[in-house]
Design an enzyme around this catalytic site. Structure first.
Site, PDB file in Angstrom:
ATOM      1  N   ARG A  28       0.815  -1.220   0.000  1.00 45.88           N
ATOM      2  CA  ARG A  28       0.000   0.000   0.000  1.00 45.88           C
ATOM      3  C   ARG A  28       0.852   1.274   0.000  1.00 45.88           C
ATOM      4  O   ARG A  28       0.481   2.273   0.614  1.00 45.88           O
ATOM      5  CB  ARG A  28      -0.967   0.032   1.204  1.00 45.88           C
ATOM      6  CG  ARG A  28      -2.042  -1.013   1.170  1.00 45.88           C
ATOM      7  CD  ARG A  28      -3.248  -0.517   0.390  1.00 45.88           C
ATOM      8  NE  ARG A  28      -4.196  -1.607   0.174  1.00 45.88           N
ATOM      9  CZ  ARG A  28      -5.282  -1.808   0.912  1.00 45.88           C
ATOM     10  NH1 ARG A  28      -5.587  -0.973   1.873  1.00 45.88           N
ATOM     11  NH2 ARG A  28      -6.061  -2.809   0.663  1.00 45.88           N
ATOM     12  N   ARG A  32      -3.789   6.380   0.297  1.00 45.37           N
ATOM     13  CA  ARG A  32      -4.283   7.577   0.981  1.00 45.37           C
ATOM     14  C   ARG A  32      -3.253   8.311   1.830  1.00 45.37           C
ATOM     15  O   ARG A  32      -3.488   9.458   2.212  1.00 45.37           O
ATOM     16  CB  ARG A  32      -5.508   7.229   1.821  1.00 45.37           C
ATOM     17  CG  ARG A  32      -6.734   7.027   0.954  1.00 45.37           C
ATOM     18  CD  ARG A  32      -7.877   6.459   1.737  1.00 45.37           C
ATOM     19  NE  ARG A  32      -7.570   5.111   2.181  1.00 45.37           N
ATOM     20  CZ  ARG A  32      -8.420   4.314   2.810  1.00 45.37           C
ATOM     21  NH1 ARG A  32      -9.618   4.735   3.088  1.00 45.37           N
ATOM     22  NH2 ARG A  32      -8.060   3.104   3.168  1.00 45.37           N
ATOM     23  N   ARG A  41      -7.060  11.027  -7.071  1.00 45.02           N
ATOM     24  CA  ARG A  41      -8.277  10.234  -6.927  1.00 45.02           C
ATOM     25  C   ARG A  41      -9.533  11.084  -6.716  1.00 45.02           C
ATOM     26  O   ARG A  41     -10.659  10.556  -6.835  1.00 45.02           O
ATOM     27  CB  ARG A  41      -8.118   9.289  -5.716  1.00 45.02           C
ATOM     28  CG  ARG A  41      -7.529   7.909  -5.997  1.00 45.02           C
ATOM     29  CD  ARG A  41      -8.485   6.998  -6.747  1.00 45.02           C
ATOM     30  NE  ARG A  41      -9.844   7.045  -6.220  1.00 45.02           N
ATOM     31  CZ  ARG A  41     -10.247   6.446  -5.124  1.00 45.02           C
ATOM     32  NH1 ARG A  41      -9.434   5.695  -4.452  1.00 45.02           N
ATOM     33  NH2 ARG A  41     -11.484   6.567  -4.705  1.00 45.02           N
ATOM     34  N   ASP A  77      -6.656  -3.643  -7.409  1.00 45.90           N
ATOM     35  CA  ASP A  77      -7.231  -4.200  -6.193  1.00 45.90           C
ATOM     36  C   ASP A  77      -7.542  -5.670  -6.433  1.00 45.90           C
ATOM     37  O   ASP A  77      -7.699  -6.095  -7.589  1.00 45.90           O
ATOM     38  CB  ASP A  77      -8.505  -3.448  -5.787  1.00 45.90           C
ATOM     39  CG  ASP A  77      -8.885  -3.770  -4.345  1.00 45.90           C
ATOM     40  OD1 ASP A  77      -8.346  -3.136  -3.427  1.00 45.90           O
ATOM     41  OD2 ASP A  77      -9.674  -4.713  -4.141  1.00 45.90           O
ATOM     42  N   TYR A 152     -14.588 -12.513   0.705  1.00 44.26           N
ATOM     43  CA  TYR A 152     -15.461 -11.409   0.316  1.00 44.26           C
ATOM     44  C   TYR A 152     -16.693 -11.923  -0.433  1.00 44.26           C
ATOM     45  O   TYR A 152     -17.799 -11.411  -0.254  1.00 44.26           O
ATOM     46  CB  TYR A 152     -14.691 -10.378  -0.526  1.00 44.26           C
ATOM     47  CG  TYR A 152     -13.710  -9.594   0.320  1.00 44.26           C
ATOM     48  CD1 TYR A 152     -14.162  -8.697   1.276  1.00 44.26           C
ATOM     49  CD2 TYR A 152     -12.339  -9.772   0.188  1.00 44.26           C
ATOM     50  CE1 TYR A 152     -13.270  -7.989   2.075  1.00 44.26           C
ATOM     51  CE2 TYR A 152     -11.437  -9.066   0.980  1.00 44.26           C
ATOM     52  CZ  TYR A 152     -11.916  -8.177   1.926  1.00 44.26           C
ATOM     53  OH  TYR A 152     -11.041  -7.490   2.722  1.00 44.26           O
TER      54      TYR A 152
HETATM   55  O1  CP3 Z   1       0.028  -1.971  -2.317  1.00 43.82           O
HETATM   56  C1  CP3 Z   1      -0.297  -1.111  -3.156  1.00 43.82           C
HETATM   57  O2  CP3 Z   1       0.139   0.082  -3.110  1.00 43.82           O
HETATM   58  C2  CP3 Z   1      -1.128  -1.525  -4.352  1.00 43.82           C
HETATM   59  C3  CP3 Z   1      -2.492  -1.258  -4.218  1.00 43.82           C
HETATM   60  C4  CP3 Z   1      -3.448  -2.222  -3.531  1.00 43.82           C
HETATM   61  C5  CP3 Z   1      -4.772  -1.831  -3.258  1.00 43.82           C
HETATM   62  N1  CP3 Z   1      -5.456  -2.907  -2.785  1.00 43.82           N
HETATM   63  C6  CP3 Z   1      -5.316  -0.492  -3.514  1.00 43.82           C
HETATM   64  C7  CP3 Z   1      -6.414  -0.032  -2.636  1.00 43.82           C
HETATM   65  C8  CP3 Z   1      -3.319  -3.558  -3.139  1.00 43.82           C
HETATM   66  C9  CP3 Z   1      -2.106  -4.458  -3.174  1.00 43.82           C
HETATM   67  C10 CP3 Z   1      -4.601  -3.978  -2.670  1.00 43.82           C
HETATM   68  C11 CP3 Z   1      -4.890  -5.358  -2.232  1.00 43.82           C
HETATM   69  C12 CP3 Z   1      -6.058  -5.590  -1.387  1.00 43.82           C
HETATM   70  N2  CP3 Z   1      -7.324  -5.078  -1.506  1.00 43.82           N
HETATM   71  C13 CP3 Z   1      -6.084  -6.530  -0.339  1.00 43.82           C
HETATM   72  C14 CP3 Z   1      -4.920  -7.378   0.055  1.00 43.82           C
HETATM   73  C15 CP3 Z   1      -3.863  -6.585   0.746  1.00 43.82           C
HETATM   74  C16 CP3 Z   1      -4.167  -6.251   2.165  1.00 43.82           C
HETATM   75  O3  CP3 Z   1      -4.233  -5.044   2.458  1.00 43.82           O
HETATM   76  O4  CP3 Z   1      -4.312  -7.176   2.950  1.00 43.82           O
HETATM   77  C17 CP3 Z   1      -7.363  -6.527   0.216  1.00 43.82           C
HETATM   78  C18 CP3 Z   1      -7.837  -7.351   1.381  1.00 43.82           C
HETATM   79  C19 CP3 Z   1      -8.150  -5.612  -0.551  1.00 43.82           C
HETATM   80  C20 CP3 Z   1      -9.584  -5.280  -0.387  1.00 43.82           C
HETATM   81  C21 CP3 Z   1      -9.734  -3.849  -0.072  1.00 43.82           C
HETATM   82  N3  CP3 Z   1      -9.679  -2.834  -1.013  1.00 43.82           N
HETATM   83  C22 CP3 Z   1      -9.867  -3.246   1.207  1.00 43.82           C
HETATM   84  C23 CP3 Z   1      -9.983  -3.992   2.516  1.00 43.82           C
HETATM   85  C24 CP3 Z   1      -9.872  -1.844   1.020  1.00 43.82           C
HETATM   86  C25 CP3 Z   1      -9.901  -0.741   2.070  1.00 43.82           C
HETATM   87  C26 CP3 Z   1     -11.201  -0.052   2.215  1.00 43.82           C
HETATM   88  C27 CP3 Z   1     -10.997   1.333   2.815  1.00 43.82           C
HETATM   89  O5  CP3 Z   1     -11.394   2.305   2.199  1.00 43.82           O
HETATM   90  O6  CP3 Z   1     -10.408   1.415   3.913  1.00 43.82           O
HETATM   91  C28 CP3 Z   1      -9.769  -1.622  -0.362  1.00 43.82           C
HETATM   92  C29 CP3 Z   1      -9.700  -0.319  -1.041  1.00 43.82           C
HETATM   93  C30 CP3 Z   1      -8.366   0.065  -1.535  1.00 43.82           C
HETATM   94  N4  CP3 Z   1      -7.578  -0.714  -2.327  1.00 43.82           N
HETATM   95  C31 CP3 Z   1      -7.720   1.309  -1.332  1.00 43.82           C
HETATM   96  C32 CP3 Z   1      -6.513   1.260  -2.037  1.00 43.82           C
HETATM   97  C33 CP3 Z   1      -5.485   2.346  -2.208  1.00 43.82           C
HETATM   98  C34 CP3 Z   1      -8.300   2.463  -0.515  1.00 43.82           C
HETATM   99  C35 CP3 Z   1      -9.478   3.048  -1.204  1.00 43.82           C
HETATM  100  C36 CP3 Z   1      -9.268   4.492  -1.642  1.00 43.82           C
HETATM  101  O7  CP3 Z   1      -8.142   4.992  -1.774  1.00 43.82           O
HETATM  102  O8  CP3 Z   1     -10.305   5.131  -1.921  1.00 43.82           O
END
Ligand code: CP3
Length: 348
Positions: A28, A32, A41, A77, A152
């Site tokens: 990540r 954010r 974004r 994602d 999920y």
């Molecule tokens: O690592 C990176 O920089 C690459 C980007 C990345 C995202 N999601 C972008 C994202 C990666 C590798 C993921 C994987 C992902 N997504 C996982 C496995 C990794 C982990 O964290 O365990 C999981 C479980 C998800 C599912 C998911 N997507 C969740 C739980 C969330 C968070 C929800 C929230 O808003 O708190 C997301 C959204 C997400 N995916 C964001 C990002 C940057 C945040 C949303 C946003 O910026 O609006």
């Protein structure tokens, strides 16, 4: 395979070859915590951003520019290939993935069609643009692990324990196997598309696998993860396998066929070494919450991670899970510089 990055510190460390300093990137790292991410974004829904090659490219490059990390990770994602395969799934801000109709029976599984590489052409295009831009810096492609995707789909959204998923796994093994088989097929196509377009390494995020016992993981998940790693082995790029709370599963994560095992912050790397069979590199494992503490604490903890990492055959520095949104980017920049300034094999 992307040959431009073969001699980079990150790829060399994945292959357990010598490096001058331990390579570093952050799960990540795009997201954010970066003001430029929030600006890019603004006004665009998450899954619209992950469908747009220009936005994917820009957001993926942001942390590389800012921190000089040793690898980029594709901005995407784990739900992207599921949506591309026609599933009704969205990401709600502050919540996470939410599924329109959770998977509960054979009919629901049957609706999960296979993924065609053309369904994720926007990802392939972004990877091509990125690898051209990145040159010798490796791009890590990724996908969700089969258990985490199933979590999920079956529970329908985020949960701490994914009880419905675990109960379906225990009670309906045939349904479980057909679901995970389909998810593995989708994942293989998604990862192959990324490698074909130029990704230099892959990470499988089976983030929630740690809620399973080793016995259940071995029986109900490992066959599918193994199938994914076996299918990707032919592509010749290093593969990383990561999950949260997987202290009891670290050996199995390696056994599935990854070159690198990702370790969260709960197990020190010098202990993880004993839990993973020889022949693997380790990645990790500074607690992301440490980055919210004062700098001297961060430095001490980072040096400790590097020191313990020296007991591994090879070490890639990372956090034990993703960067927290409230993390100060200047702290990550300073941490990256610290890791780079310490010669590999000499933590003082
Ligand atoms: O690592 C990176 O920089 C690459 C980007 C990345 C995202 N999601 C972008 C994202 C990666 C590798 C993921 C994987 C992902 N997504 C996982 C496995 C990794 C982990 O964290 O365990 C999981 C479980 C998800 C599912 C998911 N997507 C969740 C739980 C969330 C968070 C929800 C929230 O808003 O708190 C997301 C959204 C997400 N995916 C964001 C990002 C940057 C945040 C949303 C946003 O910026 O609006």
């Amino acid at each position: 395979m992307n040959t431009q990055t073969a001699d980079s510190a990150f790829i060399r460390a994945c292959r357990r070859q010598q490096v001058s300093s331990v390579p570093v990137w952050y799960m990540r790292q795009a997201g954010r915590s970066l003001p430029e991410y929030r600006a890019t974004r603004a006004g665009t829904a998450m899954l619209d951003a992950t469908s747009n090659p220009d936005l994917i490219t820009e957001i993926t490059l942001q942390p590389v520019r800012r921190y000089g990390v040793d690898a980029a990770i594709l901005f995407s994602d784990i739900v992207v290939p599921l949506r591309a395969a026609g599933l009704d799934i969205d990401i709600r801000p502050g919540i996470g993935p939410v599924v329109g109709k959770p998977v509960r029976d054979e009919g629901d599984v049957a609706r999960l069609r296979t993924l065609d590489p053309g369904d994720v052409a926007f990802v392939s295009r972004a990877v091509e643009m990125l690898t051209a831009e990145l040159g010798g810096i490796p791009l890590i492609g990724f996908a969700g692990g089969p258990f985490t995707l199933a979590c999920y789909l079956v529970d329908g959204g985020p949960s701490k324990t994914f009880d419905r998923t675990r109960s379906l796994m225990y009670g309906s093994p045939a349904l479980w196997e057909s679901l995970l088989g389909r998810l593995a097929d989708i994942t293989i196509t998604f990862l192959q598309a990324q490698v074909l377009a130029g990704a230099s390494a892959l990470q499988l995020f089976d983030s929630w696998a740690g809620i399973l016992s080793p016995e259940d993981y071995r029986r109900s998940v490992l066959p599918f993860s193994s199938r994914i790693f076996a299918a990707l082995a032919a592509e010749g790029v290093p593969a990383i396998h990561f999950g949260v709370g997987t202290g009891e599963l670290l050996g199995l994560l390696g056994e599935a066929g990854a070159d690198v095992v990702g370790v969260d912050w709960r197990v020190p790397l010098d202990e993880a070494v004993h839990r993973v069979a020889p022949g693997k590199a380790l990645q990790g494992n500074l607690d992301p919450a440490v980055l919210l503490a004062p700098w001297p604490v961060i430095e001490e903890r980072a040096r400790q991670v590097l020191e313990r990492g020296r007991t591994a055959e090879s070490h890639i520095f990372n956090l034990g899970h993703g960067v927290l949104p409230e993390t100060d980017p200047d702290v990550l920049a300073r941490l990256t510089d610290l890791v780079h300034a310490i010669p590999a094999g000499s933590v003082g």
